[in-house]
Structure formats: structure tokens, C-alpha cells
Scaffold this motif. Sequence first.
Motif, short mmCIF file in Angstrom:
data_model
loop_
_atom_site.label_atom_id
_atom_site.label_comp_id
_atom_site.label_asym_id
_atom_site.label_seq_id
_atom_site.Cartn_x
_atom_site.Cartn_y
_atom_site.Cartn_z
N ALA A 1 0.85 -1.19 0.00
CA ALA A 1 0.00 0.00 0.00
C ALA A 1 0.89 1.24 0.00
O ALA A 1 1.99 1.24 0.55
CB ALA A 1 -0.90 -0.01 1.23
N ALA A 2 0.40 2.28 -0.61
CA ALA A 2 1.18 3.51 -0.71
C ALA A 2 1.60 3.98 0.68
O ALA A 2 0.82 3.94 1.62
CB ALA A 2 0.34 4.59 -1.40
N PRO A 3 2.84 4.43 0.81
CA PRO A 3 3.28 4.94 2.12
C PRO A 3 2.47 6.18 2.49
O PRO A 3 1.92 6.86 1.61
CB PRO A 3 4.75 5.28 1.90
N PRO A 4 2.39 6.49 3.77
CA PRO A 4 1.59 7.63 4.20
C PRO A 4 2.16 8.98 3.75
O PRO A 4 1.47 9.99 3.80
CB PRO A 4 1.57 7.52 5.72
N LEU A 5 3.41 8.99 3.31
CA LEU A 5 4.04 10.21 2.79
C LEU A 5 4.48 9.94 1.36
O LEU A 5 4.90 8.83 1.05
CB LEU A 5 5.25 10.60 3.64
N PRO A 6 4.41 10.93 0.50
CA PRO A 6 4.84 10.71 -0.89
C PRO A 6 6.32 10.32 -0.97
O PRO A 6 7.16 10.85 -0.22
CB PRO A 6 4.62 12.07 -1.55
N ILE A 7 6.64 9.38 -1.83
CA ILE A 7 8.00 8.89 -1.97
C ILE A 7 8.99 10.02 -2.28
O ILE A 7 10.09 10.03 -1.70
CB ILE A 7 8.08 7.73 -2.97
N PRO A 8 8.67 10.99 -3.14
CA PRO A 8 9.65 12.08 -3.35
C PRO A 8 9.97 12.85 -2.07
O PRO A 8 11.11 13.28 -1.87
CB PRO A 8 8.98 12.98 -4.39
N ILE A 9 8.99 13.00 -1.19
CA ILE A 9 9.23 13.68 0.09
C ILE A 9 10.17 12.83 0.95
O ILE A 9 11.13 13.34 1.54
CB ILE A 9 7.90 13.94 0.84
N LEU A 10 9.90 11.55 1.02
CA LEU A 10 10.77 10.64 1.79
C LEU A 10 12.19 10.65 1.22
O LEU A 10 13.16 10.69 1.97
CB LEU A 10 10.20 9.22 1.77
N ALA A 11 12.29 10.61 -0.11
CA ALA A 11 13.61 10.59 -0.75
C ALA A 11 14.42 11.85 -0.44
O ALA A 11 15.62 11.79 -0.16
CB ALA A 11 13.46 10.42 -2.26
N HIS A 12 13.76 12.99 -0.47
CA HIS A 12 14.46 14.24 -0.17
C HIS A 12 14.82 14.34 1.32
O HIS A 12 15.85 14.90 1.68
CB HIS A 12 13.65 15.45 -0.64
N HIS A 13 13.98 13.77 2.17
CA HIS A 13 14.29 13.73 3.60
C HIS A 13 15.56 12.90 3.82
O HIS A 13 16.48 13.33 4.53
CB HIS A 13 13.12 13.14 4.38
N VAL A 14 15.62 11.73 3.23
CA VAL A 14 16.78 10.86 3.38
C VAL A 14 18.02 11.54 2.77
O VAL A 14 19.10 11.52 3.36
CB VAL A 14 16.53 9.47 2.75
N ALA A 15 17.86 12.14 1.59
CA ALA A 15 18.99 12.82 0.94
C ALA A 15 19.54 13.92 1.83
O ALA A 15 20.76 14.07 1.97
CB ALA A 15 18.56 13.39 -0.42
N GLY A 16 18.66 14.69 2.44
CA GLY A 16 19.10 15.76 3.34
C GLY A 16 19.84 15.20 4.54
O GLY A 16 20.85 15.75 4.98
N SER A 17 19.36 14.08 5.06
CA SER A 17 20.03 13.44 6.20
C SER A 17 21.40 12.94 5.81
O SER A 17 22.37 13.12 6.56
CB SER A 17 19.19 12.28 6.72
N ILE A 18 21.51 12.30 4.66
CA ILE A 18 22.80 11.80 4.19
C ILE A 18 23.77 12.95 4.02
O ILE A 18 24.92 12.90 4.48
CB ILE A 18 22.64 11.01 2.87
N PHE A 19 23.33 14.00 3.35
CA PHE A 19 24.18 15.16 3.10
C PHE A 19 24.62 15.81 4.40
O PHE A 19 25.80 16.13 4.59
CB PHE A 19 23.46 16.17 2.21
N ALA A 20 23.69 15.97 5.33
CA ALA A 20 24.01 16.60 6.61
C ALA A 20 25.00 15.76 7.41
O ALA A 20 25.97 16.29 7.98
CB ALA A 20 22.74 16.85 7.42
N LEU A 21 24.78 14.45 7.47
CA LEU A 21 25.70 13.60 8.22
C LEU A 21 27.07 13.54 7.56
O LEU A 21 28.09 13.55 8.25
CB LEU A 21 25.12 12.19 8.36
#
Length: 108
Positions: free
Chosen positions: A53-73
Motif C-alpha cells: 500500500a502507498a506509504p503515508p508520505l509521498p516517496i519524493p518527500i521521503l527521498a528528499h528527507h533521506v537525501a538531506g540526512s545523508i548530506f548533513a551527516l
Amino acid sequence: VHAEILFEHIAENFALYQAVLGQNGLRYVMHRILAYIAAHEEKELRAYFGDAAAPPLPIPILAHHVAGSIFALASWWVENNRPYSPTEMAVMLQQLCVQGMGTLGGNS
């Protein structure tokens, strides 16, 4: 008053700020890096969630969240002279991002 000092500093060093924050400056480079990471993460997330089932948040939002975390770390790790091994950083990133995705209902 603090904002005025900031803008005075920018005005006095305008060429530097223009180079760093301008359209083709550091902001552009950071945007390109984040876009590259997010595109990769979006593919990974689509595979992770699969036909569930579709995640509760849009995948592009999740992807950008993860990308920001990777970049920040990664930035923090470099700025702090690599206080943890690459393996330790990967484990911590996984704990922060990947395991959190499990609460969204993926197929893993």
C-alpha cells in the motif's frame, strides 16, 4: 539589529556572497548533490515499498528527507575530522533513516 549587521557584512563582502549564494555558486552545487542523492533514494524507496500500500508520505518527500540526512551527516563527518568509521556512520544513518521507514509499512 542582528539582521542589520548580517546585511552589512553581506554588502561589504558582496562579491564573495554572490559567488557562494548566487545561481551558479555553492547553492547550485548543493542542490545538484541533493538532487542526485534524492533520485537514487527515490529508486531505493520504490523498491523498498514495492507493491505494498502507498506509504503515508509521498516517496519524493521521503527521498528528499533521506537525501538531506545523508548530506548533513556526511558534511558533519567531514567537518569533524571523521570521528567515526565509515561503517559506524552507515549504521547510524541506517538507524536514523532506514529503520524509521519500517514504521511506514514497507516490504522488508
